[in-house]
Design a protein around this motif. Structure first.
Motif, short mmCIF file in Angstrom:
data_model
loop_
_atom_site.label_atom_id
_atom_site.label_comp_id
_atom_site.label_asym_id
_atom_site.label_seq_id
_atom_site.Cartn_x
_atom_site.Cartn_y
_atom_site.Cartn_z
N LEU A 98 0.81 -1.22 0.00
CA LEU A 98 0.00 0.00 0.00
C LEU A 98 0.84 1.27 0.00
O LEU A 98 0.41 2.30 -0.53
N MET A 99 2.01 1.19 0.62
CA MET A 99 2.79 2.41 0.83
C MET A 99 4.25 2.19 0.45
O MET A 99 4.77 1.08 0.55
N SER A 100 4.86 3.30 0.03
CA SER A 100 6.29 3.28 -0.30
C SER A 100 7.07 3.95 0.81
O SER A 100 6.62 4.93 1.40
N ASP A 101 8.24 3.41 1.08
CA ASP A 101 9.15 4.10 2.00
C ASP A 101 10.30 4.76 1.25
O ASP A 101 11.28 5.18 1.86
N ALA A 102 10.16 4.86 -0.07
CA ALA A 102 11.16 5.59 -0.85
C ALA A 102 10.97 7.09 -0.61
O ALA A 102 9.92 7.52 -0.13
N PRO A 103 11.99 7.90 -0.96
CA PRO A 103 11.81 9.35 -0.81
C PRO A 103 10.55 9.81 -1.56
O PRO A 103 10.23 9.29 -2.63
N VAL A 104 9.89 10.77 -1.00
CA VAL A 104 8.59 11.16 -1.53
C VAL A 104 8.69 11.68 -2.97
O VAL A 104 7.78 11.47 -3.78
#
Lengths: 567, 567
Positions: free
Chosen positions: A502-508
């Motif tokens: 559901l979500m990325s932890d890469a830079p926005v």
């Protein structure tokens, strides 16, 4: 605040010893409706006084307006597709310093582990994140989600410091129908805030619903609905996010009838990062309200003190001693564009990365789909085949029946603008695959797949050929979830969302770039300009939006609440 | 509400099946500021809807106004000298259906057993009684009360259903000075409502106090004090009870500056039964507010929704589905005299006795004073003797020094209008007796004694001769506490207060009659017309009211917070 914090802050307030002073601001007092040109004294993360203060570290506001930090009364972080730290980076520069989040999506994927994970990801951020526990996981019994959460699963989370109450009670038929597990949840949380979600509910059914506990509603779409719910004692959360139905008419009604606004708040529910960047967030709703005639100080109160009161937040929503030093500075009282935001007493740098707590392993590698064989995507057609027909610019669909193209064995083939749609169970490797037909997206020569697929977040995939659909499914399995666009067996664009799919932890900035590349790749497949194919795809498996949806169990008629066929 | 209650009430609301209907009322909606002529449907003790309802049991209001039941935001039940059931009998006909009580007095006598006792006495009454736990027991270290309550004693009471938070934090020097036991209480209750009590506190000290937790104040005595506290985020409780300092000026200020009233509530603090009967209760404050220009619907909200919000009460303070069916019916929107009151859905009969739960033995027989010898009442005088001088119509006293009449041994004798005052420790038979001189009550030929003696509630006795003083002490020891007037060795009037020496469980009419007889007997001793000798006596041992008090330890200078002499 513990005794040691009090022991530090009380002397600072008593002796007038701030660590930081905002000098010469037009300070908005939401309790007295005043604007007073003065200074605000801060010690660490807390306001210790308003008035005559000085200190070594000062910021001169040169007479700009200073309001409390803004509060989003209802939002799903996961819908931003980034982890809380990244979400904070986008929100804070817009002046939103507190959010009431419902982690409904991650709970559908990962249950109580998902709840624990997002609570830990929200800790110690400059954005103040409070949680309402998801009340309807799964949203319906007509699909397979990653978890089922009952009252006994939810109640222990009330001991967590930032958990407030029970999240939006979408399943109003179970409330009004007195379903035992729903009554158990409602009575368990009865003394806590309970969010409602009751679009168009009215009259005696609404009375029964309000009596049962929910005390907010963010689904009003016209003024008469708003007024009935307000009369019933509900806090009305006016929503401008991805949805904004009837907002202008509601604001106009409030102004023309001079209704008290102290039980009205603002929320976004869902809003895409790009749009927050370009348009604003809660400040955009304030500005909309002011533009329709709501008095500026009332509009600011609707975004600060009112939601704080609605959710029982004691130390946010005002500029006063003891309140968290969350504040926004701006020049024009009628169009609030923050020029500087203070979060926990610190000026926010919009460009600085916000460090995130580590992502718990429990919510990585969340895609557990059994292998899908080519045969599982075959759909035997008949002469009067039910089809999902999309509606331009909307999430609702129409149910139509007609003959469809078939191969020599009678299996549907995706031609004449029709696409094949599949939903693949991805939590417990059950091998459930629902297959259907969709008209209106118009994918040509490829497939688009997603693990963001409300509310159960199975893999949903649309395409005009089975090999690309299978490849898109495999691409998401390989990367731990996200969005994929495949054409001719090749991955054209991929947005990895490794956190619960559901979500990325890469830079926005990376996420934003990939979101754009994804849409470009989808458009390159010829998708219909009258929809965002990625958003639309994410909602095609949600069996509570009319008229027809596909779940991993089969094609579902939302009007009759029954399957048209099961795979 | 538990699941079973919900299971009964939800269908009643959903199906429109009330058990009782109030027909044709002008219903006041505190959320929308509307008056709508309609019907209110009730099932059992709960409102299930407003609108088109009918049922076998109906009351026709013939167009009278119907408002939510009124809330007293801060009151000490014990000051009424009757147990909660009797207090309910007096309050309900005046329209007060909910009170926020601070059982400070019984806690000073009987500690946690006193708290448990009053909680049990308040159960299942038609008056809705919520509790704030007394934060300052004893009120000072300069006297001996029946108990000392720390954070560890108080916190377990938060599990009781009607306990809300921490009661008035009178000891503001300990807050601002960061006394460890006070910080422990404040941090323990930080997430709960905390009542303030900070007369004249201002500026940085007030900021420190607000930061520390207290979020209400009922001690404002002028508009500028009110405004500063309101700016700081305090809920202001405007008080008209035995005290009503500066109320008119404050109301005028609110009106003239058009301040928002949603953080302003009403309270009585203490008000004598006779005065409630004759003048009214919270309705009297509403009427006073309206007479000064507060809009009637705002004034009603200040007595209903506002205190409910301030104290986090979810189901009182409004007429809406799910709210407790507490309502008042009246004819004139500008002078609210309830013609009928509904409590928990039932019409209140002002003449009916309200059955009380049994009085726990733990709070009977609470007078444990060691025998007092004639020698203990002797007071050696010097040429410059400190004297308590009363001030007409006020509770403050003045400290004066002068020569006093003495016998041949140099002991004070009560002549020339001077009386002897004694305070006898009565909780733990310690034998502590404080003796002093008071000018201004003017008892002649007798003595008056009381076990109602704020805040430690030792025996206080005033008289012009030692034998009558000793007889009055003995009379109270014999009856378990109360008030006694003695003359010539004979008991002239006696009000027995067997519940903790503070409250009577006799029928309320009997108590009222004895109160009148007591005052008559006191007046027959020639007491000063410029004071109520019984009330004044009750406050002469409270070492927080300027300038001078007598405790069981000796004569105390409140200005310097030190003893003038110790016995």
């Amino acid at each position: 605040m513990n005794a040691s914090d009090l022991g530090n802050l009380i002397p600072a307030a008593r002796d007038g010893k701030p660590t930081f002073v905002i000098r010469d601001a037009r300070v908005i007092n939401v309790f007295t409706n005043e604007i007073v040109r003065t200074n605000v004294a801060i010690a660490n993360d807390t306001i210790i006084g308003v008035g005559n203060y000085s200190c070594e570290h000062e910021y001169n506001a040169h007479g700009a307006y200073l309001a409390p930090g803004l509060i989003d009364a209802h939002v799903h972080i996961e819908s931003s597709m980034v982890i809380p730290a990244s979400f904070a980076k986008i929100l804070l520069p817009k002046g939103t310093t507190t959010i009431i989040a419902d982690p409904h999506e991650i709970a559908n994927v990962a249950g109580t582990e998902g709840l624990s994970a997002i609570l830990s990801l929200a800790k110690d951020l400059p954005l103040d994140i409070r949680f309402m526990l998801p009340s309807c996981v799964p949203s319906t019994p007509f699909e397979h989600s990653g978890a089922v959460l009952g009252a006994a699963d939810l109640l222990p989370f009330l001991n967590e410091p930032n958990v407030l109450g029970l999240g939006e009670v979408m399943d109003y038929p179970s409330v009004v129908g007195c379903a035992p597990d729903m009554l158990e949840k409602l009575s368990g949380f009865f003394s806590k805030p309970i969010d409602g979600h009751a679009p168009m509910l009215s009259g005696r059914a609404l009375n029964a619903y309000c009596l049962a506990g929910p005390r907010t509603d963010h689904e009003c779409s016209n003024f008469s609905e708003l007024k009935e719910k307000l009369r019933n004692g509900m806090y009305i959360l006016i929503r401008i996010g991805s949805a904004a139905n009837g907002v202008l008419e509601m604001l106009d009604g409030i102004v023309s009838e001079n209704l008290p606004t102290d039980h009205i708040c603002f929320c976004t529910d869902d809003k895409h990062l790009e749009n927050i960047r370009s348009e604003g967030h809660i400040n955009h709703i304030i500005n909309t309200a002011i533009s329709r005639g709501i008095r500026p100080l009332d509009a600011i109160r609707m975004a600060t003190l009112n939601p704080a009161t609605a959710y029982g937040l004691k130390r946010v929503g005002a500029i006063a001693p003891g309140y968290r030093a969350n504040m926004i500075l701006f020049d024009d009282l009628h169009t609030i564009e923050p020029k500087l935001v203070f979060a926990n007493g610190n000026p926010v740098d919009p460009d600085a990365e916000i460090p995130s707590p580590a992502v718990p392993d429990s919510v990585r590698h969340s895609v557990h789909a059994a292998p899908v064989s080519p045969e599982q995507l075959l759909l035997k057609a008949n002469a009067f085949m039910p089809i999902i027909e999309t509606v331009p610019h909307q999430l609702v669909t129409r149910l139509v029946h007609r003959a469809v193209p078939t191969d020599e064995n009678g299996f549907f083939i995706a031609r004449e603008g029709l696409n094949k749609l599949a939903v693949v169970e991805r939590h417990h490797e059950t091998g459930h695959v629902g297959v259907g037909i969709v008209d209106g997206i118009h994918v040509q020569g490829g497939a688009i797949a997603a693990t963001v697929s409300h509310d159960s977040h199975n893999i949903v995939v649309v395409g005009d050929n089975d090999p690309d659909m299978l490849a898109a499914i495999d691409a998401l399995k390989a990367c731990g979830g996200g969005f994929a666009v495949v054409s001719g067996g090749e991955i054209k664009a991929l947005l990895e969302l490794p956190v619960a799919g559901l979500m990325s932890d890469a830079p926005v900035e990376t996420v934003l770039q990939k979101q754009r590349a994804l849409l470009d790749a989808a458009r390159a497949l010829g998708t219909n300009d009258e929809c965002d194919p990625l958003i639309l795809l994410s909602f095609l498996a949600l069996p509570v939006i009319p008229e027809v949806r596909l779940t991993d169990c089969g094609l579902f008629d939302v009007t009759t609440m029954s399957f048209l066929y099961q795979n």
